[in-house]
Design an enzyme around this catalytic site. Structure first.
Site, PDB file in Angstrom:
ATOM      1  N   ARG A 216       0.842  -1.202   0.000  1.00  0.00           N
ATOM      2  CA  ARG A 216       0.000   0.000   0.000  1.00  0.00           C
ATOM      3  C   ARG A 216       0.879   1.255   0.000  1.00  0.00           C
ATOM      4  NH1 ARG A 216      -4.643   0.080   4.360  1.00  0.00           N
ATOM      5  NH2 ARG A 216      -5.300   1.861   3.069  1.00  0.00           N
TER       6      ARG A 216
ATOM      7  N   CYS B 107      -1.187   5.965   9.195  1.00  0.00           N
ATOM      8  CA  CYS B 107      -1.501   4.664   8.583  1.00  0.00           C
ATOM      9  C   CYS B 107      -2.663   4.889   7.624  1.00  0.00           C
ATOM     10  CB  CYS B 107      -1.822   3.637   9.667  1.00  0.00           C
ATOM     11  SG  CYS B 107      -3.146   4.155  10.796  1.00  0.00           S
TER      12      CYS B 107
END
Length: 305
Positions: free
Chosen positions: A193, A251
């Site tokens: 990611r 995050c």
């Protein structure tokens, strides 16, 4: 961090005179599948109180945008949740221990919020190894599921904790960009990611320009136990964390990054008096703003200095 055997010792059937029984928070959660409440009802640490990530440890699931997918809860709402669990303001020796059944990241969100709310650092712990560690140690399990049935202690009386926000530092999107430029901004998401190879949840793939990939999943080993302090410190030093260097973490939605803040403290590279900052909106907020750039790839951070 507290080992399962140590927690079992202080829970005990009868706490020592003059001590206050710990508050144990069950914060098990999953992105898909049955809600954590079902796991709690079936199998739990005796006396544990279930707290929901989506509705109690955040201000309810949000669409990507201002505040991100797990915005911080309102202080009054969090205070109600923590008082219901039995957390007291006047009990300096009352431990509060959180556990999940993943890699400790959701438990770290509870840890971070308690600290943010003003609970003293010495009172807040995460159960090392989570619920799996408790089971592996063959400690008593309450609930209605197979193998459960340990007696439950009497519920703690409602607490009187007053939530005083500000006990942990936070940054907004501009602050996160400044950290990435002038200090160290750690990205707790999976490396794929971070590189922008996949983005299953948020509007755009990639990462905050200048951020450094340090997946939260690497905080723990294959057995779910947290890595030793030296191992954690070596990993963060390799990402540029050092004394005197401003450090923050983000995050996807502001949950897993809490585990990096905790791991940095466990490593000794930050302290309770000077913890790393959290960007609560994280990538879910950043990526929803088309005016903010997204970087892809995995160039070594030193190449951008």
């Amino acid at each position: 961090m507290i080992p399962p055997a140590e927690l079992a010792g202080v829970l005990g059937p009868a706490p020592a005179a003059g001590t206050v029984r710990p508050v144990v928070l069950d914060v098990r959660w999953r992105l898909v599948g049955p809600p954590g409440r079902e796991d709690h009802d079936a199998h739990r640490i005796p006396g544990a109180v279930f707290v929901d990530l989506d509705t109690e440890l955040s201000a309810g699931p949000a669409r990507p945008g201002p505040g991100g997918r797990h915005p911080l809860p309102e202080p009054a709402a969090l205070q109600e949740v923590l008082r219901r669990a039995g957390i007291r303001d006047d009990a300096g020796d009352q431990l509060v221990v959180a556990y999940d059944d993943l890699d400790g990241s959701v438990a770290a969100r509870a840890w971070w919020l308690l600290r943010w709310a003003g609970v003293a650092p010495g009172r807040v712990r995460v159960l090392d190894g989570g619920f799996a560690g408790w089971q592996a140690a063959r400690l008593p399990i309450a609930g209605t599921g197979p193998g459960a049935g340990a007696p439950e202690p009497e519920p703690l009386p409602p607490g009187d904790l007053v939530v005083r926000p500000g006990g942990m530092p936070v940054v907004d999107a501009d602050g996160a960009a400044a950290l990435a430029r002038d200090g160290v901004l750690l990205d707790a998401r999976a490396a794929a990611r971070f590189r922008g190879e996949t983005e299953p949840v948020d509007p755009r793939a990639g990462h905050v320009p200048g951020a450094r990939s340090t997946p939260a999943a690497a905080n723990t080993g294959p057995d779910g136990r947290w890595q030793p302090a030296g191992t954690l410190a070596g990993r963060f030093r390799a990402a540029g964390v050092a004394p005197g260097v401003a450090t923050g973490a983000y995050c996807g939605s502001g949950v897993n990054a809490c585990a990096l803040v905790l791991a940095l403290e466990e490593s000794g590279l930050t302290t309770p008096d000077a913890p790393a900052a959290l960007y609560p909106g994280s990538w879910s907020e950043w990526s929803a703003d088309p005016g903010r750039p997204a970087e892809t790839g995995d160039r070594p951070w030193a190449a951008r200095e």
